[in-house]
Design an enzyme around this catalytic site. Structure first.
Site, mmCIF file in Angstrom:
data_model
loop_
_atom_site.group_PDB
_atom_site.id
_atom_site.type_symbol
_atom_site.label_atom_id
_atom_site.label_comp_id
_atom_site.label_asym_id
_atom_site.label_seq_id
_atom_site.Cartn_x
_atom_site.Cartn_y
_atom_site.Cartn_z
ATOM 1 N N ASP A 1 0.821 -1.207 0.000
ATOM 2 C CA ASP A 1 0.000 0.000 0.000
ATOM 3 C C ASP A 1 0.858 1.261 0.000
ATOM 4 O OD1 ASP A 1 -2.151 -1.671 0.116
ATOM 5 O OD2 ASP A 1 -2.888 -1.000 2.066
ATOM 6 N N ASP A 2 0.218 2.379 -0.304
ATOM 7 C CA ASP A 2 0.813 3.722 -0.182
ATOM 8 C C ASP A 2 1.924 3.993 -1.188
ATOM 9 O OD1 ASP A 2 -0.904 3.873 1.977
ATOM 10 O OD2 ASP A 2 0.659 3.534 3.468
ATOM 11 N N HIS B 1 -7.453 3.583 1.103
ATOM 12 C CA HIS B 1 -6.468 4.022 2.098
ATOM 13 C C HIS B 1 -7.151 4.089 3.458
ATOM 14 C CE1 HIS B 1 -2.952 5.962 3.658
ATOM 15 N NE2 HIS B 1 -3.527 7.132 3.841
#
Length: 318
Positions: A13-14, A134
Site C-alpha cells: 500500500d501507499d 487508504h
C-alpha cells in the site's frame, strides 16, 4: 505433486507516498516479495511512482484516499464535507466520525473517487488492476455503496475485503489497534452485500490488520494464513491477500499527501516490514505452508465460490 493450498497476492500500500517508501516497495517487488501495489494518486511522489510502475511492469491498483492530505477532485476548489477548513481531508478517525454522524455528502465522495480514477489513468495510461481504500475508507457505511457503484461504472472488478479471521484474538495488538481492526472487519462484512450486487471480486481470505508495522513477523504471517485455512476442504486452493506497508522511512518534509509524511511513515516500522517480507525465512515458511505468491491476473478465479465465501464469512463473524 500436490498444488499450492494458497495463492497469495502481496500488496504494498501507499505507493507514491514518498520516494524513499517507493524505493523500498520496488526493491520488494524485484525480490519477488511483493506482487502488487496500490497507488496514492494524491501522494507527493505519485508521478515518479507511476514511472517506476511502468518501468518495472508492476501490477498497480488505485489506493482510493478520502482521509489523508488534499483531494484530487472538485472538493479542492471550495467548501466540501470531505475537508477541514484548511482544505485537507478529515483524517483517519475524523472521516469515520463524519460518516457516522451523517456529515459526509456521498455525492462528493463519488466525485472524488471518479477524479482519482481519472488521475490514475493519466499517470499510468490505463485502468487499475484493482481499487482498495487508504485506511480502509472504502468499506465504511454509505461510502461502500458509492465505491461499488463507481467501480462498476468504470469497469473495475477487483477490490479488497479486509476481513481477517481471528483478528480480535491477536494478543500482541494493543487495545486501540485491536478495536480499530475489529471495527474495520465489521464494516467490511457489512460491505459484502453492496460489493456483491455491483459485481466486485475479492480474495477468499485477507491478512494484514494484525501484521502491520512492528507486528509483522514470519510466525504471525504464517499463523494468520493458517487460521484462514481452517475448515477449508482438502484439495481446495484458497486465494488470499496480504496487505503490507514496506519501504524506507520517510524523511520530512518529503512525502505525504499534501501535509508531509506521518509518524508511521517516518518510523522504523516500514523498514521492518521490508526486511520481513524480503527475508529468505518468510519465503521458505510460505513454501512449506503450501503458499504460492502470485499477481492478481494469475489467480484462477478471482471471485470466491459461493460455498467458500459463505463459509469464510460465517467463520469471520465475531
Amino acid at each position: 505433486m500436490a498444488g499450492p493450498r494458497v495463492r497469495l497476492v502481496v500488496t504494498a500500500d501507499d505507493f507514491g507516498y514518498c520516494p524513499r517508501r517507493d524505493e523500498g516497495i520496488v526493491e520488494a517487488f524485484l525480490a519477488g516479495a511483493v506482487t502488487s501495489v496500490s497507488l496514492l494518486v494524491n501522494g507527493a511522489a505519485a508521478e515518479s511512482a507511476a514511472d517506476l510502475a511502468r518501468r518495472h511492469k508492476i501490477p498497480t491498483g488505485l489506493h482510493a484516499n478520502l482521509s489523508e492530505g488534499r483531494p484530487v477532485g472538485p472538493a479542492r476548489l471550495g467548501d466540501s464535507s470531505l475537508l477541514s477548513p484548511e482544505g485537507f481531508f478529515l483524517g483517519k478517525m475524523g472521516f469515520r466520525e463524519a460518516v457516522a454522524t451523517g456529515g459526509v455528502a456521498l455525492p462528493q465522495v463519488r466525485e472524488e473517487l471518479e477524479a482519482q480514477l481519472i488521475r490514475f489513468r493519466e499517470l499510468l495510461g490505463g485502468d487499475p488492476t484493482h481499487v482498495d481504500g487508504h485506511q480502509h475508507v472504502h468499506v465504511l457505511p454509505g461510502v461502500c455503496q458509492v465505491f461499488a457503484e463507481v467501480l462498476q461504472a468504470n469497469g473495475v472488478r477487483f477490490t479488497r475485503l479486509p476481513v481477517e479471521r481471528g483478528v480480535g484474538d491477536r494478543a500482541w495488538l494493543e487495545a486501540p489497534a485491536r478495536a480499530f481492526a475489529c471495527s474495520v472487519e465489521r464494516d467490511a462484512l457489512a460491505a459484502v452485500a453492496p460489493f456483491s450486487r455491483h459485481g466486485l471480486w475479492w480474495t477468499d481470505a485477507f491478512v494484514g490488520l494484525s501484521t502491520c508495522g512492528r507486528h509483522m513477523s514470519v510466525h504471525r504471517v504464517s499463523g494468520a494464513l493458517a487460521r484462514a485455512l481452517e475448515g477449508i476442504p482438502t484439495g481446495h486452493t484458497l486465494t488470499a491477500e496480504l496487505m503490507a506497508h514496506p519501504g524506507y522511512p520517510s524523511v520530512p518534509p518529503a512525502g505525504g499527501c499534501g501535509k508531509g509524511p506521518d509518524a508511521f511513515s517516518c518510523s522504523w516500522e516500514r523498514l521492518h516490514e521490508l526486511r520481513v517480507l524480503t527475508a529468505p525465512t518468510l519465503r521458505a515458511q510460505l513454501a512449506q505452508d503450501g503458499v504460492q505468491l502470485c499477481a492478481l491476473h494469475d489467480l484462477d478465479s478471482k471471485r470466491p465460490g459461493e460455498a467458500t465465501l459463505k463459509t469464510f464469512l460465517e467463520r469471520s463473524r465475531p
